[in-house]
Enzyme design. Structure first.
Site, short mmCIF file in Angstrom:
data_model
loop_
_atom_site.label_atom_id
_atom_site.label_comp_id
_atom_site.label_asym_id
_atom_site.label_seq_id
_atom_site.Cartn_x
_atom_site.Cartn_y
_atom_site.Cartn_z
N GLY A 153 0.85 -1.19 0.00
CA GLY A 153 0.00 0.00 0.00
C GLY A 153 0.88 1.23 0.00
O GLY A 153 2.01 1.22 -0.47
N ARG A 154 0.34 2.32 0.57
CA ARG A 154 1.10 3.57 0.54
C ARG A 154 2.40 3.47 1.32
O ARG A 154 3.45 3.91 0.86
CB ARG A 154 0.23 4.72 1.05
CG ARG A 154 -0.70 5.20 -0.05
CD ARG A 154 -1.90 5.90 0.48
NE ARG A 154 -2.83 4.94 1.08
CZ ARG A 154 -4.09 5.21 1.37
NH1 ARG A 154 -4.56 6.41 1.14
NH2 ARG A 154 -4.89 4.31 1.90
N ILE A 155 2.37 2.86 2.51
CA ILE A 155 3.60 2.73 3.30
C ILE A 155 4.55 1.74 2.62
O ILE A 155 5.75 1.99 2.50
CB ILE A 155 3.29 2.30 4.75
CG1 ILE A 155 2.53 3.42 5.46
CG2 ILE A 155 4.56 1.94 5.51
CD1 ILE A 155 1.99 3.05 6.84
N ARG A 175 -2.96 -8.98 -1.54
CA ARG A 175 -4.16 -9.69 -2.01
C ARG A 175 -4.15 -9.85 -3.52
O ARG A 175 -4.67 -10.83 -4.05
CB ARG A 175 -5.42 -8.95 -1.57
CG ARG A 175 -5.73 -9.18 -0.10
CD ARG A 175 -6.90 -8.37 0.34
NE ARG A 175 -6.62 -6.94 0.23
CZ ARG A 175 -7.34 -5.99 0.81
NH1 ARG A 175 -8.39 -6.31 1.52
NH2 ARG A 175 -7.02 -4.72 0.68
N SER A 176 -3.54 -8.89 -4.20
CA SER A 176 -3.47 -8.98 -5.66
C SER A 176 -2.30 -8.14 -6.16
O SER A 176 -1.82 -7.25 -5.45
CB SER A 176 -4.77 -8.49 -6.29
OG SER A 176 -5.03 -7.18 -5.85
N ARG A 232 1.05 -3.95 12.38
CA ARG A 232 0.41 -4.21 13.66
C ARG A 232 1.00 -5.50 14.21
O ARG A 232 1.33 -6.42 13.45
CB ARG A 232 -1.11 -4.41 13.48
CG ARG A 232 -1.89 -3.14 13.14
CD ARG A 232 -1.93 -2.16 14.31
NE ARG A 232 -2.71 -0.96 14.01
CZ ARG A 232 -2.18 0.21 13.66
NH1 ARG A 232 -0.87 0.34 13.55
NH2 ARG A 232 -2.95 1.26 13.45
N GLU A 261 0.71 -3.76 23.48
CA GLU A 261 1.25 -2.39 23.61
C GLU A 261 0.52 -1.67 24.75
O GLU A 261 -0.69 -1.82 24.87
CB GLU A 261 1.05 -1.62 22.30
CG GLU A 261 1.81 -2.26 21.14
CD GLU A 261 1.62 -1.50 19.82
OE1 GLU A 261 1.02 -0.42 19.83
OE2 GLU A 261 2.08 -2.01 18.80
N HIS A 279 6.12 1.94 18.93
CA HIS A 279 4.99 2.31 18.04
C HIS A 279 5.01 3.83 17.82
O HIS A 279 4.07 4.54 18.19
CB HIS A 279 3.63 1.87 18.60
CG HIS A 279 2.54 1.90 17.56
ND1 HIS A 279 1.43 1.09 17.60
CD2 HIS A 279 2.40 2.65 16.42
CE1 HIS A 279 0.65 1.35 16.57
NE2 HIS A 279 1.21 2.30 15.83
#
Ligand SMILES: NC(=O)C1=CN([C@@H]2O[C@H](COP(=O)(O)OP(=O)(O)OC[C@H]3O[C@@H](n4cnc5c(N)ncnc54)[C@H](O)[C@@H]3O)[C@@H](O)[C@H]2O)C=CC1
Ligand SMILES: O=C(O)C(=O)COP(=O)(O)O
Length: 313
Positions: A153-155, A175-176, A232, A261, A279
């Site tokens: 994704g973006r990160i 996922r794809s 996470r 956490e 975190h």
């Protein structure tokens, strides 16, 4: 007329000042009896201010018949019942766009710290071992090493963009396949781990990704491998990771997130081959302010009938 807004988790002070000046805020976060507070104020609230640490359940939503928008100041929102929101057509906004570079910087820091043995090297100088024992052991270059991204994704994309200039090869699991991403897609996460020198986790949390980085994945990454997690704690089988780090079946780890956490498994603090961060990957003043400002601006856009700046779906 100012709208009623329920605050499940406050935003940064500058953002709260703007919200207080614009809306009637109902501070659920400060309420002693939360159930009674929701029963009393829920029905008039048209918006919610929250972040990824606060739960928003179907039961809570039942007290909010006039809810129109949820503005979350985190990127992750696995604590929100998104199915219940979608059933009612209520949008959620999040903040990936404001923090992806900051989080990727910390991922890169953890990758380099793990691969260049920063924690042990620091202790080597601090303890005087350098003077007593001589040169620190030689390590392995980043050039030509393989980064296996879990989540592109973006990160994930911002991490890949930082690792390519180091001379690393990149492939990813998700996922794809993403046609716009210039790296190989690997649909089998165990195969990705077998291929990778460094596996970095930047996938969404929640039940769908729980223990995605399983004991088998960790085993495949192996004694020369490094696991970095900025997503996470739930995404990694933490017990399997700790056992593998302790036995040398996993080379090293760099962690920003944990199952428990803010009190992670104490076994982690005793390991010399882990670099731990609290975190705090998005934890700069500039980025946290930008995240909070998105909450303000998304609410303003919504109540002005304009398109949301950063809808989560
Ligand atoms: N350590 C920290 O301080 C921070 C951690 N995060 C975590 O990083 C996550 C990713 O953030 P962004 O890149 O901004 O989000 P994003 O939405 O841009 O990317 C998430 C990626 O996860 C993938 N994904 C989602 N569910 C999946 C599944 N079941 N199986 C495989 N792939 C799946 C998506 O396809 C997407 O590529 C957040 O959800 C959050 O949990 C985010 C910000 C800061
Ligand atoms: O944005 C996220 O998902 C994060 O994990 C960032 O940390 P925070 O939620 O601001 O404590």
């Amino acid at each position: 007329m100012s709208e009623d807004i329920l605050v499940l988790y406050p935003a940064r002070p500058k953002a709260m000042e703007q919200l207080e000046a614009t809306y009637r805020l109902h501070r659920y976060d400060e309420a002693a009896d939360k159930e009674a507070f929701l029963a009393e104020h829920g029905s008039k609230c048209r918006g919610i201010v929250t972040n990824g640490h606060a739960s928003l359940t179907r039961e809570m939503l039942a007290h909010l018949p006039n809810l129109e928008i949820v503005a979350c100041s985190s990127a992750g929102f696995e604590t929100v019942d998104t199915a219940a929101l979608k059933e009612r057509g209520i949008p959620l906004t999040n903040t990936s766009d404001a923090l992806c570079d900051e989080v990727a910087d910390v991922a890169l820091m953890l990758i380099l710290a793990a691969r260049r043995d920063l924690v042990r090297a620091h202790r080597y100088v601090e303890s005087g071992d350098w003077g007593r024992k001589g040169m620190f052991p030689l390590l392995s270059t980043m050039k030509g090493k393989r980064l296996g991204m879990v989540g592109m994704g973006r990160i994930g994309q911002a991490i890949a963009a930082r690792c390519v200039p180091l001379g690393m090869e990149v492939a990813y699991f998700g996922r794809s396949a993403k046609p716009a991403v210039p790296h190989d897609f690997q649909p089998d996460i165990v195969e990705l781990a077998r291929w990778a020198d460094v596996m970095t986790v930047a996938v969404a949390g929640g039940p769908a990704t729980e223990k995605l980085v399983s004991a088998e994945v960790i085993e495949a990454l192996g004694p020369q491998g490094t696991l970095v997690n900025v997503a996470r704690g739930t995404v990694v089988d933490e017990a399997a990771m700790i056992a593998a780090l302790r036995d040398g079946r996993l080379g090293s780890a760099g962690l920003d997130v944990y199952l428990n956490e803010p009190d992670p498994d104490p076994a982690l603090t005793g390991l010399a081959n882990v670099t731990l961060y609290p975190h705090h990957a998005s934890g700069t003043v500039e980025t946290r302010d930008a995240m909070a400002q998105l909450v303000v601006d998304n609410l303003a856009a919504h109540f002005a009938g304009k398109p949301l700046l950063t809808p989560a779906w």
